[in-house]
Enzyme design. Structure first.
Site, short mmCIF file in Angstrom:
data_model
loop_
_atom_site.label_atom_id
_atom_site.label_comp_id
_atom_site.label_asym_id
_atom_site.label_seq_id
_atom_site.Cartn_x
_atom_site.Cartn_y
_atom_site.Cartn_z
N CYS A 249 0.70 -1.35 -0.11
CA CYS A 249 -0.03 -0.17 0.04
C CYS A 249 0.90 1.18 0.16
O CYS A 249 1.41 1.55 1.02
CB CYS A 249 -1.11 0.01 0.99
N CYS B 199 -0.66 4.48 2.06
CA CYS B 199 -0.63 4.32 3.81
C CYS B 199 -0.18 2.88 3.84
O CYS B 199 0.79 2.72 3.87
CB CYS B 199 -2.09 4.57 3.97
N SER B 200 -1.26 2.21 4.69
CA SER B 200 -0.88 0.91 5.08
C SER B 200 -2.03 -0.29 5.16
O SER B 200 -1.93 -1.08 5.96
CB SER B 200 -0.33 0.87 6.55
N CYS B 201 -2.64 -0.15 4.10
CA CYS B 201 -3.88 -1.21 3.81
C CYS B 201 -3.47 -2.43 3.84
O CYS B 201 -2.51 -2.77 3.23
CB CYS B 201 -4.61 -0.80 2.61
#
Lengths: 224, 205
Positions: B110, B113-115
């Site tokens: 991701c 962000c940090s999905c």
């Protein structure tokens, strides 16, 4: 137009440092607390996931770059709590609450946590906008940026802007983050997985036939 | 470093600068205000520490390796299939499974962000959230894979999935050779978290 979080393809970050599979989930105890207060406050329903992502992205670039992961979460949460009047800057300065919140009756109780996490927050919505593309269709992305709010939230990364690719699959119709992040409504539209050849995205690809696939909304795409 | 700017756009700068103190200050205010229940905070942490983690995803993969009909259904509609196993929820409301083969190696990132598929893999590891992984996985996935000890042949194409929407991806790693005799329970032990992100391979018995 870009923001500091949009770092796909950036040079200079150095090696990735893998971790053992059994490494501690939270490096520091406060990381766990930061995660927990963020989820608990989110459950109050005063913002959606797109608003919370945007809150992290609009941290000052120097803060975004300097902060560790959960510092970003904490800073964005603090900003959102003030923005939505759940807490005040006076309370931040005093380090003490001025009375109970009118929202206190809606606090997420421990016994509701499991059910709430299991319910999640699906992003698919009904939409009147028909799918313009089908699997296999060639498409091109437009310039990156939010068409509704200048400098606003978007999920088209800079590295994949103005690039030619092809549709891999249609995911259905989903909330448009560019709209929802700014409280402009769900504005659901078709969402696709779109594949790009590495040679289309990078000047010196490792292998031109490698691909990057992104999930992109119909309004990010143009027919080719 | 002293905090050197206070502005209306970023009230967070009014909180103590030291991270642990900052979180504590915020948590204390929220509890005083009645906006969070301390027991709920403990329950959230307990859930992701002990109840929801990569063991869930490993069960899905081991079953996919053992049961062709299950794998077919998983590749067609993973959301439905994993929900039936109880792995639906926050950050896993829409799931797509992608299969690694000799011809194609899938890996997930991701960049924005940090999905990450929480109901299947839990909270992402630090490296997944790092600038280095987010920046480099899309541009030089083979070098990144090498840093994880994974060296792909030129015959294998890399497909990197950048999770830019609410679709969460699960990699079904290749089933290791020499595992024909293993049952689902034994296969489960071979499935690593990294193999389901695509930065690792399944273990060999």
């Amino acid at each position: 137009m870009s923001r500091v979080h949009d770092m796909g393809g950036r040079f200079g970050d150095g090696a990735v440092v893998p971790e053992a599979e059994d490494a501690p989930l939270f490096e520091e105890e406060w990381h766990a607390r930061a995660l927990a207060i963020t989820l608990a406050c989110g459950a109050l329903g005063h913002w959606n996931i797109d608003i919370s992502r945007h809150a992290r992205e609009k941290l000052a670039p120097r803060d975004y770059a300097k902060f560790t992961y959960y510092e970003k979460w904490t800073a964005a949460l603090a900003d959102l709590l003030v923005e939505t009047d759940l807490l005040s800057t006076d309370e931040f300065l005093a380090g003490a609450a001025k009375g109970k919140s009118p929202m206190a009756g809606r606090v997420w109780k421990a016994e509701a946590v499991a059910e709430g996490l299991a319910r999640g927050a699906p992003a698919d919505r009904q939409s009147d906008i028909p799918a313009q593309f089908k699997s296999g269709d060639p498409v091109q992305t437009r310039a990156a940026g939010n068409l509704l709010v200048d400098g606003g939230h978007t999920r088209l990364p800079g590295y994949a802007a103005k690039a030619k690719g092809y549709v891999v699959r249609l995911h259905g119709t989903h909330v448009l983050p560019d709209s929802a992040a700014h409280r402009l409504g769900d504005a659901a539209q078709p969402l696709y997985a779109v594949a790009f050849r590495a040679s289309e995205l990078w000047h010196a690809p490792e292998d031109p036939d490698d691909e990057v696939v992104l999930d992109l909304w119909q309004s990010y795409l143009m027919p080719l | 470093m002293p905090h050197d700017h206070h502005d209306d756009d970023h009230p967070h700068s009014l909180l103590p600068p030291e991270p642990a103190l900052r979180v504590k200050a915020l948590e204390t205010l929220l509890i005083e205000k009645g906006l969070v229940d301390p027991a709920a905070l403990d329950e959230i942490i307990e859930t992701y520490s002990h109840k929801i983690g990569p063991r869930n995803g490993a069960r899905v993969v081991a079953r996919a390796w053992s049961d062709p009909a299950f794998k077919k259904a998983l590749l067609e509609d993973a959301t439905k299939v994993v929900a039936e196993l109880g792995f639906f929820g926050r950050q896993g409301e829409h799931v797509v499974a992608v299969e690694n083969t000799n011809a194609v190696h899938n890996m997930i990132v991701c960049t924005l962000c940090s999905c990450y598929p929480w109901p299947l893999l839990g909270i992402p590891p630090g490296w997944y959230k790092s600038d280095a992984y987010r920046a480099r996985a899309v541009r030089e996935p083979r070098k990144v894979l090498a840093e994880f000890g994974v060296h792909l042949s030129d015959e294998t194409a890399v497909r990197v999935w950048d999770s830019t929407a609410e679709i969460r991806y699960l990699v079904i790693p290749e089933r290791p050779d020499g595992t024909d005799d293993l049952d689902e329970g034994a296969l489960l032990e071979l499935v690593t978290r990294d193999s389901m992100i695509g930065t690792g391979l399944a273990k060999t018995p």
